[in-house]
Design an enzyme around this catalytic site. Structure first.
Site, PDB file in Angstrom:
ATOM      1  N   LYS A 118       0.832  -1.215   0.000  1.00 50.51           N
ATOM      2  CA  LYS A 118       0.000   0.000   0.000  1.00 50.51           C
ATOM      3  C   LYS A 118       0.858   1.253   0.000  1.00 50.51           C
ATOM      4  O   LYS A 118       0.538   2.239  -0.660  1.00 50.51           O
ATOM      5  CB  LYS A 118      -0.933   0.008   1.225  1.00 50.51           C
ATOM      6  CG  LYS A 118      -2.269  -0.694   0.975  1.00 50.51           C
ATOM      7  CD  LYS A 118      -3.333   0.317   0.585  1.00 50.51           C
ATOM      8  CE  LYS A 118      -4.482  -0.270  -0.216  1.00 50.51           C
ATOM      9  NZ  LYS A 118      -5.493  -0.968   0.486  1.00 50.51           N
ATOM     10  N   LYS A 199      -8.632  -3.875 -13.744  1.00 53.38           N
ATOM     11  CA  LYS A 199      -9.443  -4.301 -12.611  1.00 53.38           C
ATOM     12  C   LYS A 199     -10.319  -3.137 -12.129  1.00 53.38           C
ATOM     13  O   LYS A 199      -9.849  -2.004 -12.050  1.00 53.38           O
ATOM     14  CB  LYS A 199      -8.481  -4.740 -11.494  1.00 53.38           C
ATOM     15  CG  LYS A 199      -9.182  -5.237 -10.270  1.00 53.38           C
ATOM     16  CD  LYS A 199      -8.195  -5.572  -9.170  1.00 53.38           C
ATOM     17  CE  LYS A 199      -8.980  -5.735  -7.905  1.00 53.38           C
ATOM     18  NZ  LYS A 199      -8.432  -5.424  -6.684  1.00 53.38           N
ATOM     19  N   LYS A 202     -11.702   1.774  -7.331  1.00 50.09           N
ATOM     20  CA  LYS A 202     -11.930   3.191  -7.082  1.00 50.09           C
ATOM     21  C   LYS A 202     -10.697   4.011  -7.435  1.00 50.09           C
ATOM     22  O   LYS A 202     -10.800   5.098  -7.980  1.00 50.09           O
ATOM     23  CB  LYS A 202     -12.288   3.341  -5.605  1.00 50.09           C
ATOM     24  CG  LYS A 202     -12.561   4.715  -5.125  1.00 50.09           C
ATOM     25  CD  LYS A 202     -12.924   4.669  -3.656  1.00 50.09           C
ATOM     26  CE  LYS A 202     -11.843   4.041  -2.788  1.00 50.09           C
ATOM     27  NZ  LYS A 202     -10.755   4.935  -2.395  1.00 50.09           N
TER      28      LYS A 202
END
Ligand code: TRP
Ligand code: SF4
Length: 331
Positions: A118, A199, A202
């Protein structure tokens, strides 16, 4: 150690970090809906977790939390059967998080793969924070405080669940066996690509949201990428590599799928018509959800009442566990 509930218990959460899209709906929510028929389900909005990446810009978390509850209810999560609540209203999660944080070794958190991933993925934010490193400890507290048998999650969450079990084991051996080790219940996500063929996510801005109005959905489908080989209307295509066809597999009848499959390969159908067909099929399935959404949006008090009622039920269970924890820790 045994869990004391008759029906097996399920717990899961979602972050209110944006509007729910078709990918979330077809995967997680459909699964939750099935689980509530059989199990004692606890579903919560993980708004504190949303702070871990959005601490500098908290402006929309409340709005997204409310929208998320509306999406769940509109999609058929039933507050009579499932306990629906908001994490930040159950302070016992935070207390358990603090107590667990005292015994979780930092290296366990540093080698958590999502921690590094991340940070690499979200370069524009400073994620070298205490809270971000401790994200899985908060998640472990969320989970363990309800002593669930199963935690339905996508496979990206498996490292967090493994860590939750390790934390449970460490607690149980340091103090007393309080926490059963929860099992994952893997959610199968059907392949849903976004409008750009990547994919659906958001962060790519390629989603179709449950809250999108019909013209928006139709417009997004119109501009969706198809098999790039079909430049001219007469060019033959391959549905196997077309993201529009993936939607046909979900929303169209078997007969329609077979016909489109053949007609695409022979250029008997054009992409514009093919997309129109998928839009019609998709809209038909979305209409009831839109109607439910509209009703719920018009009655914010009713949504609030459901969250409060769920919060009361959850708080009772959480409180009981926390008492056991304090007793085990002699604190
Ligand atoms: N980390 C989860 C996600 O991003 C959200 C979450 C927070 C969660 N606490 C949880 C999921 C507890 C399951 C159980 O999807
Ligand atoms: Fe995709 Fe349909 Fe076009 Fe074939 S006809 S490439 S399946 S949009």
């Amino acid at each position: 150690m045994t869990t004391h509930h008759a029906k097996k218990r399920v717990l899961s959460g979602m972050q209110p970090s944006g509007l729910l899209h078709l990918g979330n709906w077809l995967g997680a929510l459909d699964n939750w809906k099935a689980l509530q028929e059989q199990y004692d389900c606890f579903f919560f909005v993980a708004d504190w977790h949303a702070l871990s990446t959005n601490y500098a810009d908290t402006g929309r978390i409340k709005e997204f939390s409310r929208e998320l509850l509306i999406d769940w209810l509109a999609a058929g999560i039933d507050p009579q059967r499932a306990t629906i609540f908001i994490q930040s209203r159950i302070p016992d999660h935070a207390i358990l998080h603090l107590l667990l944080s005292m015994m979780v070794p930092i290296p366990w958190l540093e080698r958590n793969p999502t921690y590094k991933e991340k940070q690499d993925e979200i370069k524009e934010k400073d994620l070298s924070t205490y809270g971000f490193l401790g994200y899985p400890v908060l998640q472990a507290a969320d989970i363990l405080i309800y002593k669930p048998d199963f935690v339905p999650v996508g496979k990206d969450q498996l490292p967090h669940l493994e860590l939750t079990r390790e934390i449970a084991r460490r607690f149980n051996s340091l103090y007393k066996p309080v926490f059963p080790e929860p099992m994952e219940h893997l959610t199968k996500f059907p392949k849903v690509l976004g409008t750009d063929g990547r994919k659906m996510s958001k962060s790519y801005g390629n989603t179709i949201n449950l809250s999108d109005a019909e013209p928006v959905v139709r417009q997004k489908l119109k501009t969706m990428v198809t098999d790039p080989a079909r430049v001219k209307r007469t060019d033959k295509g391959n549905p196997d590599i077309c993201p529009v066809y993936d939607f046909h597999k979900i929303y169209s009848t078997k007969e329609a799928q077979d016909r489109i499959n053949t007609e695409c390969r022979t250029a008997a159908i054009g992409c514009i018509d093919c997309k129109k067909l998928v839009a019609d099929a998709m809209v038909e399935r979305l209409v009831p959800i839109w109607e439910n959404r509209a009703k719920l949006t018009a009655k914010p008090d009713q949504v609030e009442e459901i969250a409060q009622e769920g919060g009361h039920r959850a708080a009772k269970v959480a409180h009981r566990t926390l008492e056991e924890v304090k007793e085990a820790m002699k604190i």
